[in-house]
Design a protein around this motif. Structure first.
Motif, PDB file in Angstrom:
ATOM      1  N   ALA A 196       0.827  -1.208   0.000  1.00 65.45           N
ATOM      2  CA  ALA A 196       0.000   0.000   0.000  1.00 65.45           C
ATOM      3  C   ALA A 196       0.863   1.261   0.000  1.00 65.45           C
ATOM      4  CB  ALA A 196      -0.931   0.004   1.205  1.00 65.45           C
ATOM      5  N   TYR A 235      -6.442   1.948   0.264  1.00 66.42           N
ATOM      6  CA  TYR A 235      -6.250   1.791   1.705  1.00 66.42           C
ATOM      7  C   TYR A 235      -6.743   3.023   2.470  1.00 66.42           C
ATOM      8  CZ  TYR A 235      -4.041   1.660   6.242  1.00 66.42           C
ATOM      9  OH  TYR A 235      -3.830   1.715   7.591  1.00 66.42           O
ATOM     10  N   MET A 255      -6.734  -5.212   2.570  1.00 68.04           N
ATOM     11  CA  MET A 255      -5.596  -5.178   1.657  1.00 68.04           C
ATOM     12  C   MET A 255      -4.823  -6.498   1.707  1.00 68.04           C
ATOM     13  SD  MET A 255      -6.241  -2.355   0.345  1.00 68.04           S
ATOM     14  CE  MET A 255      -4.901  -2.134  -0.777  1.00 68.04           C
TER      15      MET A 255
END
Length: 163
Positions: free
Chosen positions: A101, A111, A127
């Motif tokens: 991320a 995110y 995620m």
């Protein structure tokens, strides 16, 4: 005390790298941002052959990254994640997803959006679930990260807007 621990860590890291070199699948999974040698090797060893699973939903259920469901009639209640499977692999996937991320702009946007809507903990698990599915498809197709970006699902590519 640290002087005694550092050589041991170096030996273990070298042994881990040697094991990754033996596994072609782990080497391909390491190409994904966030996927280090420990995460890739753990994923390959715990999942086994990718043909055991039909789809990504089965992988996430096997790892324990799906919500517990307590539904009745028309009411649907989703709870915390089931935590079935390997807790070490879940931990490694969450850590790797945080790195991904930070390094993939589209993942960062997703995110941040999830974290603002649902909270950071739920966003991290979401995620990690996405990373697990991607690693599964990379392993199943025999692709590295560049091939995944090129031939993967169109909504995962950054140049196509999400609908």
């Amino acid at each position: 005390m640290l002087d005694g621990v550092n050589p041991t860590i170096a030996e273990l890291t070298q042994a881990l790298d040697q094991e990754v070199e033996k596994s072609a699948a782990a080497g391909r999974l390491m190409t994904h941002p966030g996927g280090g040698s420990l995460t890739a090797l753990a994923f390959v060893l715990i999942i086994g052959t990718a043909e055991r699973f039909k789809c990504g939903k089965q992988i996430t259920a096997y790892i324990g990254l799906v919500p517990l469901e307590d539904s009745s009639g028309e009411r649907r209640r989703l709870g915390h994640i089931t935590k079935q499977g390997s807790s070490m692999l879940r931990f490694l996937l969450v850590e790797a997803a945080q790195v991904a991320a930070r390094s993939i702009p589209q993942w960062r946007n997703q995110y941040v959006h999830l974290a603002m809507r649902r909270g950071r903990k739920i966003a991290k698990v979401a995620m990690a679930r996405k990373l697990a599915v991607r690693l599964f498809w990379m392993m199943r197709q025999g692709w590295d990260y560049e091939q995944l970006k090129k031939f993967g699902r169109t909504w995962d590519t950054p140049d196509i807007a999400m609908v």
